[in-house]
Write an enzyme that holds these catalytic residues in place. Structure first.
Site, PDB file in Angstrom:
ATOM      1  N   CYS A   1      74.487 -39.436 -88.477  1.00  0.00           N
ATOM      2  CA  CYS A   1      74.240 -40.878 -88.458  1.00  0.00           C
ATOM      3  C   CYS A   1      75.296 -41.639 -89.245  1.00  0.00           C
ATOM      4  CB  CYS A   1      72.844 -41.155 -88.965  1.00  0.00           C
ATOM      5  SG  CYS A   1      71.655 -40.492 -87.810  1.00  0.00           S
ATOM      6  N   GLU A   2      76.502 -41.613 -88.760  1.00  0.00           N
ATOM      7  CA  GLU A   2      77.616 -42.363 -89.348  1.00  0.00           C
ATOM      8  C   GLU A   2      78.625 -42.624 -88.253  1.00  0.00           C
ATOM      9  OE1 GLU A   2      79.747 -42.282 -92.726  1.00  0.00           O
ATOM     10  OE2 GLU A   2      78.284 -41.233 -93.956  1.00  0.00           O
TER      11      GLU A   2
END
Ligand code: LLP
Length: 404
Positions: free
Chosen positions: A338-339
């Site tokens: 999640c980046e």
């Protein structure tokens, strides 16, 4: 590592066999390539016969370190952990050099006790600390003094080490001052002058500049060094555009240098020994179409290989099985983390991929696995070594259980 009949092979093992045996993502090394790299390195420097200290920070897998040690190399370490590891693997203390700007007293004490070849000091405070520690032990410690030659290595700023603004080494003036001040100490001996200007260097010019600065320094300084340590930094070709580092040229310059100054040479290569010995094998989990490109979502993420996110490094991605059908859209290879920075590479005209297919990220042997992490509570991947027709797990994949 190459294709046979359109299928990717590591030595004699096909990608099909590898992915049937091991769950993706995993690192896969070729022993043959590692041995060849070491042989070539020796050959390039055969006239000078330097002490080659493998830079353990680039890859610290014990099984790989053992192969490197068995080929006669020494080790360049930067922490007590690396030092303990190489001693356990069997590297001889008289082939170990210890660098780094922040060695603590307990790290220094351990290194002094083990009588390693050199502790490369990077500040006057560190030298004073060593003198105090060696007084307590009534020994003489062999130190190298690391010079910051103020040379731009023409590489990524984040991996440059030899410019004035970088934290490494001592300025020309300070190094001379410190040597004059401490050269008669009974506790230390200045045995080596060391420099290291950066990593992934592809041009010879920065090395030439560095050698000029060192020659100049040796003319001004009042001690004779038994060794000069030129560090590592020789780059590899990540982009397949055949821009390779000219080892022959560097070897010639270093040979001239060692004859002129009558000193022994130490080199600390990491990437040039281990970088192209490994691939990261990963599966396409999903393909998400967007108007301008397709996201190829892999099961490997920035926790498995952080170099693209951290340095904008480009690791080529190739299909496990070649086909002639090209994708019309650009592919953006990303990980599951999640980046937004969890992305590897954008590629045009890649062959058309399907979900579940395998792809290969190249040249991940150096600063690959060692920089992996448990970000997003993801287990670190496994490492597999291929030796002709045999495979061996050389580090296990962590289990989720290990992490909770
Ligand atoms: N000697 C010293 C003192 C070093 O600091 C280094 C690397 C080396 C030798 C080995 O350099 P090599 O031959 O591997 O270029 N994580 C970055 C690279 C950091 C390099 C740090 N120092 C990357 O992934 O590109």
């Amino acid at each position: 590592m190459n294709y046979k009949n359109s299928k990717f092979y590591v030595e004699n093992i096909s990608i099909g066999k590898l992915t049937r045996s091991f769950q993706t993502p995993f690192y896969c090394y070729s022993k043959l390539r590692l041995n060849q790299n070491i042989k070539n390195f020796y050959k390039n420097f055969e006239k000078t016969k330097p002490l080659i200290c493998f830079s353990v920070k680039s890859n610290s897998n014990s099984k790989l370190l053992k192969i490197i040690k068995d080929n006669g190399l020494g080790a360049d370490v930067v922490s007590i952990g690396e030092l303990q590891k190489v001693l356990k693997v069997g590297f001889k203390p008289n082939k170990i050099v210890f660098s780094g700007v922040g060695k603590t007293s307990s790290e220094l004490n351990f290194a002094i006790k083990k009588k390693i070849l050199l502790i490369n000091i990077e500040s006057e405070s560190e030298l004073k600390n060593i003198i105090n520690l060696s007084k307590n032990k009534k020994t003489v410690v062999n130190v190298g003094i690391r010079l910051n030659p103020n040379v731009n290595a023409q590489t990524i700023g984040k991996i440059s080490t030899g410019r004035m603004q970088d934290k490494f080494g001592l300025t020309f003036k300070d190094a001379i001052k410190i040597i004059d001040k401490y050269k008669n100490s009974n506790s230390i001996r200045f045995k080596c002058l060391s420099v290291h200007i950066g990593s992934q260097i592809l041009s010879n010019a920065p090395y030439q500049k560095m050698i000029r600065v060192v020659n100049n320094f040796l003319e001004k300084v009042s001690v004779n060094f038994e060794y000069v340590d030129f560090g590592g930094g020789m780059g590899i070709d990540y982009s397949s555009n055949k821009k390779t580092f000219d080892f022959k040229k560097l070897a010639l310059e270093i040979h001239k240098f060692s004859e002129r100054n009558e000193c022994k040479i130490i080199l600390e290569p990491g990437r040039s020994i281990i970088g192209d010995t490994a691939v990261l094998i990963s599966k396409v989990i999903y393909i998400k179409e967007s108007p301008t490109k397709d996201f190829i979502i892999l099961d490997a993420g920035m926790n498995d290989l952080i170099r693209p996110a951290l340095y904008n490094a480009k690791h080529m991605i190739i299909p496990a099985i070649k086909s002639s059908k090209k994708s019309k859209k650009e592919y953006d290879f990303v990980g599951p983390i999640c980046e937004t920075s969890d992305r590897f590479l954008k590629m045009k005209k890649f062959q058309r991929l399907n979900e579940g297919e395998i792809v290969i990220l190249k040249d991940v042997g150096a600063y690959g696995y060692v920089l992996s992490s448990n970000y997003n509570v993801r287990p670190m991947p496994k490492e597999v070594l291929v030796d002709k027709s045999k495979t061996q797990i050389i580090s296990k994949r962590q289990s989720i259980k290990d992490l909770i």
